[in-house]
Design an enzyme around this catalytic site. Structure first.
Site, PDB file in Angstrom:
ATOM      1  CB  SER A 158      -0.923   0.000   1.210  1.00 46.87           C
ATOM      2  OG  SER A 158      -0.290   0.652   2.284  1.00 46.87           O
ATOM      3  CE  LYS A 159      -2.351   5.938  -3.348  1.00 45.51           C
ATOM      4  NZ  LYS A 159      -3.663   5.391  -3.304  1.00 45.51           N
ATOM      5  NE  ARG A 160      -1.879   3.243   5.061  1.00 45.36           N
ATOM      6  CZ  ARG A 160      -2.822   3.163   4.114  1.00 45.36           C
ATOM      7  NH1 ARG A 160      -3.173   4.251   3.465  1.00 45.36           N
ATOM      8  NH2 ARG A 160      -3.408   2.025   3.819  1.00 45.36           N
TER       9      ARG A 160
END
Ligand code: GLU
Length: 456
Positions: free
Chosen positions: A228-230
């Site tokens: 994920s982006k995180r």
């Protein structure tokens, strides 16, 4: 549809550019370059509330940084523009009219719907808790270049234009792929479930259906989840800021779901282009591996001509405040020549070679205690000092060895017991380039000053 291959990357600028998008762009680009086709950039910016120009700039910047030049698209133009969906409203109206004229649309609740062909029936939908109208439509068959044959039947009409007047993704995506004459749609697996809707639209519009290739997901380093982006390492910008080589990042991205036939993992882009086939993309999910990315980056760094390495490294050292205009160019080149082999990456270059540029380098305590187990390192350096002082300079490896052997014999020690303490005294660390090289490049004056300071 055109006979030359036309692929496209169609990002929605609703967030920062992440590794999954970069890989999708890359596989499209590789396939276009492999086949001598065209790679098109199209911006899917219909979601006006979530799109930000800032994100778009990051996409352009990252694509260019990774060397993925687009043949048509924003900022370069082309015969099938405009290349931003927000500027193509009239085209969508025109295509909506085509569907309306052939009786494939109807209005309900202020929205425009697409009418599927097939027998209609009603069924109780337990999720919605009410009767729903459904359609027995013929199944759509997709011969996906990666997934193989996929069959899926749509069973409900779907919206083309929302009641606020905004056309939906499925519709504009298909209209653009038709009008931009795409031959191949290469995209993330998350779109596979949309494809039957898209094929329905192609057929309703009487347009040839492109070939589809759905790329599997990228999983995070550990665990079953999707990257994920995180997650650390997810954003392309991050690699740019951390001084990764774009060629290395691109090389690594190629390996997320594809394996070179010749078995090499580190290879120039020309060789990847030569070998890349969509049909060789794996069906199983890829897993992001930060260590492997770092390893590939290191391999690319080592392979650079020393001048190129120096050209890239100098600004990194400048940023860290270690070098400036006054730094001797020959000295800088000599240090960088040594560091190219050893530095795990430009990101850590300043830490790895700090001691070449300043007297304020740190001493690694773990190394100190390891050395102390074999006796006091300061004592060894003290024993060695007189022999080093007698040398005219520290350029001659054989003379240095002789000085160490002489000292070892004098104190009943082994020559090997002097190398690590001396290295630690002049660099504060336990590893690095060959000790003789470090001595030669630092020079007698610095070495003796540091050795004396260490001895105390
Ligand atoms: N805008 C879509 C996305 O970002 C592109 C879908 C496609 O490539 O067809 O996921």
């Amino acid at each position: 549809m055109s006979s030359t291959v036309r692929t496209r990357f169609a990002p929605s600028p609703t967030g920062f550019f992440h590794i999954g998008s970069a890989r999708t762009a890359l596989f499209n680009w590789l396939f276009a370059r492999h086949t001598g086709g065209k790679f098109i950039l199209r911006v899917e910016d219909t979601d006006t509330e979530r799109n930000r120009d800032e994100y778009l700039q990051v996409i352009y910047n990252s694509l260019r940084w990774l060397g993925m030049d687009w043949d048509e698209g924003p900022e370069v133009g082309g015969a099938f523009g405009p290349y931003k969906q927000s500027e193509r409203k009239e085209i969508y109206q025109e295509y909506l009219k085509k569907l309306r004229d052939t009786g494939r649309t109807y209005e309900k609740d202020g929205a425009v719907w697409f009418r599927l062909e097939g027998e209609r029936y009603t069924e109780f939908d337990s999720f919605l808790g009410r009767e729903m109208e459904k359609v027995k439509a013929a199944p759509v068959v997709i011969d996906d270049l990666i997934r193989g044959r996929v069959e899926r039947a749509e069973d409900r009409d779907f919206v083309l234009v929302r009641n606020n007047g905004e056309p939906v993704f499925h519709f504009v995506n298909v209209v653009d792929d038709i009008t931009m004459q795409m031959t191949h749609v290469v995209r993330g697996e998350d779109h596979l479930s949309n494809t039957s809707k898209h094929v329905e639209l192609y057929q309703a519009l009487g347009a040839p259906v492109p070939k589809f290739a759905h790329i599997p997901l990228i999983l995070k380093t550990d665990g079953p989840g999707k990257m994920s982006k995180r997650d650390r390492g997810a954003l392309i910008e991050e690699y740019q800021n951390r001084h990764f080589l774009p060629a290395a990042v691109r090389n690594y991205l190629c390996l997320l779901g594809w394996t070179p036939k010749d078995g090499r993992e580190v290879l120039p882009i020309e060789d990847i282009i030569g070998q890349f086939e969509l049909s060789d993309v794996h069906q199983s999910n890829a897993r992001f591996d930060e260590k492997k990315m770092a390893f590939i980056n290191q391999q690319h760094l080592r392979a650079l001509p020393v001048e190129t390495f120096a050209w890239l490294a100098a600004p990194v050292l400048q940023q860290a405040g270690l070098v400036d205009e006054k730094t001797d160019e020959n000295y800088l080149q000599a240090v960088l020549g040594l560091c190219q082999e050893k530095a795990p990456g430009l990101e850590v270059l300043a830490d790895v070679c700090r001691y070449f540029f300043t007297e304020e380098f740190p001493f690694d305590e773990a190394t100190r205690s390891k050395l102390s187990k074999k006796g006091d390192p300061a004592e060894r350096v003290r024993q060695l000092l007189p022999a080093l002082e007698q040398l005219p300079d520290l350029r001659d490896a054989a003379a240095i060895d002789a000085a160490i052997e002489k000292t070892a014999a004098q104190y009943g020690a082994k020559p090997g017991e002097y190398f690590a303490p001396l290295r630690f005294a002049i660099s504060g660390v336990g590893g690095g380039p060959h000790l003789h090289d470090v001595l030669r490049v630092l020079g007698k004056e610095k070495v003796l000053t540091r050795a004396r300071r260490f001895v105390g």
